[in-house]
Design a protein around this motif. Sequence first.
Motif, PDB file in Angstrom:
ATOM      1  N   ARG A  22       0.787  -1.200  -0.039  1.00 62.14           N
ATOM      2  CA  ARG A  22      -0.029  -0.036   0.030  1.00 62.14           C
ATOM      3  C   ARG A  22       0.987   1.104   0.210  1.00 62.14           C
ATOM      4  O   ARG A  22       0.523   2.323  -0.385  1.00 62.14           O
ATOM      5  CB  ARG A  22      -0.935  -0.012   0.963  1.00 62.14           C
ATOM      6  N   ALA A  23       2.057   1.234   0.512  1.00 62.32           N
ATOM      7  CA  ALA A  23       3.096   2.324   0.151  1.00 62.32           C
ATOM      8  C   ALA A  23       3.758   2.212  -1.110  1.00 62.32           C
ATOM      9  O   ALA A  23       3.841   3.490  -1.869  1.00 62.32           O
ATOM     10  CB  ALA A  23       4.194   2.165   1.233  1.00 62.32           C
ATOM     11  N   LEU A  24       3.785   1.139  -1.881  1.00 58.17           N
ATOM     12  CA  LEU A  24       4.476   1.061  -3.022  1.00 58.17           C
ATOM     13  C   LEU A  24       3.501   1.487  -4.309  1.00 58.17           C
ATOM     14  O   LEU A  24       3.994   2.186  -5.005  1.00 58.17           O
ATOM     15  CB  LEU A  24       5.088  -0.320  -3.231  1.00 58.17           C
ATOM     16  N   ALA A  25       2.396   1.041  -4.229  1.00 55.61           N
ATOM     17  CA  ALA A  25       1.332   1.096  -5.219  1.00 55.61           C
ATOM     18  C   ALA A  25       1.090   2.505  -5.722  1.00 55.61           C
ATOM     19  O   ALA A  25       1.313   3.181  -6.818  1.00 55.61           O
ATOM     20  CB  ALA A  25       0.166   0.337  -5.176  1.00 55.61           C
ATOM     21  N   PRO A  26       0.819   3.326  -4.634  1.00 54.70           N
ATOM     22  CA  PRO A  26       0.522   4.916  -5.000  1.00 54.70           C
ATOM     23  C   PRO A  26       1.646   5.562  -5.414  1.00 54.70           C
ATOM     24  O   PRO A  26       1.620   6.695  -6.215  1.00 54.70           O
ATOM     25  CB  PRO A  26      -0.277   5.450  -3.756  1.00 54.70           C
ATOM     26  N   ALA A  27       2.816   5.422  -4.997  1.00 52.91           N
ATOM     27  CA  ALA A  27       4.041   5.921  -5.342  1.00 52.91           C
ATOM     28  C   ALA A  27       4.363   5.589  -6.997  1.00 52.91           C
ATOM     29  O   ALA A  27       4.831   6.554  -7.474  1.00 52.91           O
ATOM     30  CB  ALA A  27       5.284   5.232  -4.619  1.00 52.91           C
ATOM     31  N   ILE A  28       4.008   4.332  -7.396  1.00 54.54           N
ATOM     32  CA  ILE A  28       4.349   4.152  -8.870  1.00 54.54           C
ATOM     33  C   ILE A  28       3.295   4.737  -9.637  1.00 54.54           C
ATOM     34  O   ILE A  28       3.272   5.318 -10.756  1.00 54.54           O
ATOM     35  CB  ILE A  28       4.355   2.671  -9.035  1.00 54.54           C
ATOM     36  N   ALA A  29       1.825   4.856  -8.995  1.00 52.62           N
ATOM     37  CA  ALA A  29       0.737   5.428  -9.837  1.00 52.62           C
ATOM     38  C   ALA A  29       1.290   6.818  -9.942  1.00 52.62           C
ATOM     39  O   ALA A  29       0.702   7.310 -11.136  1.00 52.62           O
ATOM     40  CB  ALA A  29      -0.637   4.952  -9.134  1.00 52.62           C
ATOM     41  N   ALA A  30       1.540   7.589  -9.054  1.00 54.43           N
ATOM     42  CA  ALA A  30       1.942   9.010  -9.105  1.00 54.43           C
ATOM     43  C   ALA A  30       2.926   9.370 -10.185  1.00 54.43           C
ATOM     44  O   ALA A  30       2.833  10.413 -10.505  1.00 54.43           O
ATOM     45  CB  ALA A  30       2.528   9.394  -7.846  1.00 54.43           C
TER      46      ALA A  30
END
Length: 254
Positions: A22-30
């Motif tokens: 849940r920390a990694l996914a939004p960072a990559i989506a951003a």
Amino acid sequence: MAPQQLRVLITNDDGYQAPGIRALAPAIAALGHEVLVLAPLYDESGVGSARAGMVGRPIRTATFEENGVTYVGVDGTPALAVTLASVGAFGRAPDVVLSGINRGHNIGVPIFHSGTVAAALTAAGQGLSAVAISIDSEDPDHWPTAAAVAAEALTWIVPEPAGTVLTINVPDRPLDQLSGVRHASLAPIKRSRVVGTTAPSGEPMIELEPPSPNPVSDSDEALLKAGYVTVTPIVGIREVKDDAAATALAKRLS
């Protein structure tokens, strides 16, 4: 928008609701990439590349959304999640795979037991490049540091030959307090820390020894302890170009 929009599969072995994913996914989506999150319903740590029971059965799934990202859990292992995504079970196959952020480091030769690392190797077997990301704490405070490292590793690996795999360990500290980034050898197998013991009931049991006070120089264990991000390229199963065993066996059977 990212210069090159990718379809990025994000998986792990801690479960699809784990804080690392849940920390990694939004960072990559951003970064402007299309993110497909597909990971086990439950903690599958230590399962390696197992895909048991994947053929001929419906696979149960569950989803939730958070900060614009949809997280899909599958009733199976990380390797199964990678396989499902790569054969198009969840839309277009991914361009690249990020596996993590794993809670706790993955160091040394025994990393092949790690579901997080095995997911990356499974991706390579499907012709995809992959990065396995782990953070050096069982209760991390600095998930964003590992997410930032993963994002940079993604940028590096995309133009590399298909099937390239990195396993990366990140200290649990602020980004500006890292000692740096180093290529690391895998700590030798004797540092697996696994020891056999006997439970009070008399049954066999496995426990872990404490970290070595004197880890092997330039190994992932030593460099991580010194505060470095460790980067180790790895390969999966490959044959040895040596026919000595076959020749000897043929002679014995003739």
